[in-house]
Design a protein around this motif. Structure first.
Motif, PDB file in Angstrom:
ATOM      1  N   VAL A   9      20.015  16.004  53.021  1.00 31.09           N
ATOM      2  CA  VAL A   9      20.599  14.683  53.267  1.00 31.09           C
ATOM      3  C   VAL A   9      20.931  14.570  54.748  1.00 31.09           C
ATOM      4  O   VAL A   9      21.179  15.578  55.419  1.00 31.09           O
ATOM      5  CB  VAL A   9      21.872  14.429  52.420  1.00 31.09           C
ATOM      6  N   GLU A  10      20.944  13.359  55.227  1.00 31.77           N
ATOM      7  CA  GLU A  10      21.273  13.085  56.636  1.00 31.77           C
ATOM      8  C   GLU A  10      22.587  12.325  56.701  1.00 31.77           C
ATOM      9  O   GLU A  10      22.896  11.531  55.815  1.00 31.77           O
ATOM     10  CB  GLU A  10      20.161  12.252  57.289  1.00 31.77           C
ATOM     11  N   GLY A  11      23.356  12.572  57.746  1.00 30.76           N
ATOM     12  CA  GLY A  11      24.606  11.845  57.930  1.00 30.76           C
ATOM     13  C   GLY A  11      25.740  12.466  57.138  1.00 30.76           C
ATOM     14  O   GLY A  11      25.999  13.666  57.225  1.00 30.76           O
ATOM     15  N   ALA A  12      26.397  11.650  56.325  1.00 28.43           N
ATOM     16  CA  ALA A  12      27.552  12.106  55.543  1.00 28.43           C
ATOM     17  C   ALA A  12      27.134  13.178  54.534  1.00 28.43           C
ATOM     18  O   ALA A  12      25.962  13.301  54.182  1.00 28.43           O
ATOM     19  CB  ALA A  12      28.178  10.917  54.819  1.00 28.43           C
ATOM     20  N   ASN A  13      28.114  13.937  54.049  1.00 30.93           N
ATOM     21  CA  ASN A  13      27.821  14.992  53.073  1.00 30.93           C
ATOM     22  C   ASN A  13      27.123  14.409  51.849  1.00 30.93           C
ATOM     23  O   ASN A  13      27.183  13.221  51.578  1.00 30.93           O
ATOM     24  CB  ASN A  13      29.096  15.761  52.696  1.00 30.93           C
ATOM     25  N   SER A  14      26.483  15.291  51.084  1.00 28.81           N
ATOM     26  CA  SER A  14      25.603  14.848  49.997  1.00 28.81           C
ATOM     27  C   SER A  14      26.317  14.075  48.897  1.00 28.81           C
ATOM     28  O   SER A  14      25.702  13.234  48.247  1.00 28.81           O
ATOM     29  CB  SER A  14      24.858  16.040  49.402  1.00 28.81           C
ATOM     30  N   LEU A  15      27.602  14.315  48.694  1.00 25.78           N
ATOM     31  CA  LEU A  15      28.310  13.575  47.651  1.00 25.78           C
ATOM     32  C   LEU A  15      28.427  12.086  47.996  1.00 25.78           C
ATOM     33  O   LEU A  15      28.472  11.246  47.099  1.00 25.78           O
ATOM     34  CB  LEU A  15      29.691  14.191  47.404  1.00 25.78           C
ATOM     35  N   TRP A  16      28.415  11.759  49.280  1.00 28.87           N
ATOM     36  CA  TRP A  16      28.414  10.361  49.692  1.00 28.87           C
ATOM     37  C   TRP A  16      27.102   9.674  49.321  1.00 28.87           C
ATOM     38  O   TRP A  16      27.020   8.458  49.265  1.00 28.87           O
ATOM     39  CB  TRP A  16      28.663  10.214  51.197  1.00 28.87           C
ATOM     40  N   HIS A  17      26.071  10.451  49.035  1.00 30.25           N
ATOM     41  CA  HIS A  17      24.757   9.922  48.665  1.00 30.25           C
ATOM     42  C   HIS A  17      24.541   9.944  47.154  1.00 30.25           C
ATOM     43  O   HIS A  17      23.420   9.753  46.686  1.00 30.25           O
ATOM     44  CB  HIS A  17      23.650  10.756  49.330  1.00 30.25           C
ATOM     45  N   VAL A  18      25.585  10.200  46.379  1.00 30.42           N
ATOM     46  CA  VAL A  18      25.455  10.472  44.950  1.00 30.42           C
ATOM     47  C   VAL A  18      24.690   9.390  44.200  1.00 30.42           C
ATOM     48  O   VAL A  18      23.838   9.701  43.374  1.00 30.42           O
ATOM     49  CB  VAL A  18      26.822  10.761  44.300  1.00 30.42           C
ATOM     50  N   TYR A  19      24.951   8.126  44.449  1.00 33.90           N
ATOM     51  CA  TYR A  19      24.305   7.071  43.670  1.00 33.90           C
ATOM     52  C   TYR A  19      22.911   6.733  44.177  1.00 33.90           C
ATOM     53  O   TYR A  19      22.232   5.880  43.613  1.00 33.90           O
ATOM     54  CB  TYR A  19      25.210   5.853  43.534  1.00 33.90           C
ATOM     55  N   LYS A  20      22.445   7.458  45.194  1.00 31.21           N
ATOM     56  CA  LYS A  20      21.032   7.433  45.560  1.00 31.21           C
ATOM     57  C   LYS A  20      20.285   8.492  44.753  1.00 31.21           C
ATOM     58  O   LYS A  20      19.073   8.437  44.630  1.00 31.21           O
ATOM     59  CB  LYS A  20      20.853   7.713  47.052  1.00 31.21           C
ATOM     60  N   THR A  21      21.026   9.475  44.222  1.00 28.75           N
ATOM     61  CA  THR A  21      20.402  10.573  43.483  1.00 28.75           C
ATOM     62  C   THR A  21      20.491  10.395  41.975  1.00 28.75           C
ATOM     63  O   THR A  21      19.672  10.961  41.252  1.00 28.75           O
ATOM     64  CB  THR A  21      21.057  11.918  43.867  1.00 28.75           C
ATOM     65  N   LEU A  98      26.470  19.721  48.381  1.00 27.42           N
ATOM     66  CA  LEU A  98      26.952  20.477  49.532  1.00 27.42           C
ATOM     67  C   LEU A  98      27.022  19.550  50.743  1.00 27.42           C
ATOM     68  O   LEU A  98      26.847  18.343  50.615  1.00 27.42           O
ATOM     69  CB  LEU A  98      26.023  21.673  49.776  1.00 27.42           C
ATOM     70  N   ILE A  99      27.248  20.096  51.922  1.00 23.76           N
ATOM     71  CA  ILE A  99      27.368  19.257  53.119  1.00 23.76           C
ATOM     72  C   ILE A  99      26.028  18.644  53.523  1.00 23.76           C
ATOM     73  O   ILE A  99      25.901  17.430  53.624  1.00 23.76           O
ATOM     74  CB  ILE A  99      27.954  20.078  54.302  1.00 23.76           C
ATOM     75  N   LYS A 100      25.004  19.474  53.724  1.00 26.39           N
ATOM     76  CA  LYS A 100      23.726  18.985  54.238  1.00 26.39           C
ATOM     77  C   LYS A 100      22.632  18.884  53.184  1.00 26.39           C
ATOM     78  O   LYS A 100      21.498  18.561  53.509  1.00 26.39           O
ATOM     79  CB  LYS A 100      23.243  19.895  55.368  1.00 26.39           C
ATOM     80  N   GLU A 101      22.968  19.199  51.943  1.00 26.30           N
ATOM     81  CA  GLU A 101      21.969  19.156  50.878  1.00 26.30           C
ATOM     82  C   GLU A 101      22.656  19.054  49.524  1.00 26.30           C
ATOM     83  O   GLU A 101      23.849  19.296  49.407  1.00 26.30           O
ATOM     84  CB  GLU A 101      21.097  20.419  50.905  1.00 26.30           C
ATOM     85  N   TYR A 102      21.850  18.692  48.525  1.00 29.21           N
ATOM     86  CA  TYR A 102      22.280  18.866  47.144  1.00 29.21           C
ATOM     87  C   TYR A 102      21.188  19.649  46.437  1.00 29.21           C
ATOM     88  O   TYR A 102      20.038  19.675  46.856  1.00 29.21           O
ATOM     89  CB  TYR A 102      22.611  17.534  46.450  1.00 29.21           C
TER      90      TYR A 102
END
Length: 178
Positions: A9-21, A98-102
């Motif tokens: 993931v880029e930018g914020a930690n991966s949990l901020w991208h949760v609803y993209k996943t 995680l920070i840079k990946e899930y």
């Protein structure tokens, strides 16, 4: 090594991208089903809920104790064999943010497995048939069939052969006749 697929993931930690996943409404539905199942005393109903609404593979006569917490985002990545006991308050994860990946990984629990209370199973692990996981164990790697494991970090306490030797004269688990 655990079998997980890694996603950067880029930018914020991966949990901020949760609803993209994972879709939001899938998480809501899974959460409601898991919460109902966590408190119901009816084992058959729990298994039906898990199979029907979460698309889990659950074997016959498998027992999920009170308060077992399944992965709310990817429960379909969890499979459990027949006649297995999952102890009170156990957590089974198929993802980790995680920070840079899930990471996502299947959790495969065999048949006739005993998982003690308050254990945590990480994504991408396999627990072999007939294994015993001691209460409070962090399962961070595969468990061989028939082994007795425990601790944090998890370690093999008895192999299948050592356990059979210890139980040879046991009136319930033993193999010798009296």
């Amino acid at each position: 090594m655990r079998r997980t697929t890694r996603y950067r993931v880029e930018g914020a930690n991966s949990l901020w991208h949760v609803y993209k996943t994972v879709p939001f409404w899938k998480v809501v539905k899974n959460f409601v089903v898991i919460q109902v199942a966590r408190y119901t005393p009816f084992l058959g109903m729990k298994n039906w809920l898990y199979r029907t609404f979460l698309r889990m593979k659950v074997g016959d006569q498998t027992s999920f104790a009170l308060m077992v917490m399944l992965d709310v985002m990817f429960p379909e990545k969890i499979s459990v064999g027949r006649n297995t006991v999952i102890g009170y308050n156990t957590t089974i994860l198929a993802h980790e943010y995680l920070i840079k990946e899930y990471r996502l990984g299947d959790v495969e629990i065999g048949s006739e497995v005993m998982i003690g209370a308050n254990s945590t199973l990480m994504p991408g692990i396999r627990i072999g048939d007939g294994a015993i996981v001691s209460a409070g164990t962090l399962v961070h790697k595969d468990v061989p069939a028939g082994a007795f494991v425990g601790g944090n970090p998890m370690r093999v306490i008895y192999t299948k052969e050592e356990l059979a030797e210890r139980w040879a004269d046991d009136e319930i688990y033993g193999t010798s006749t009296k």
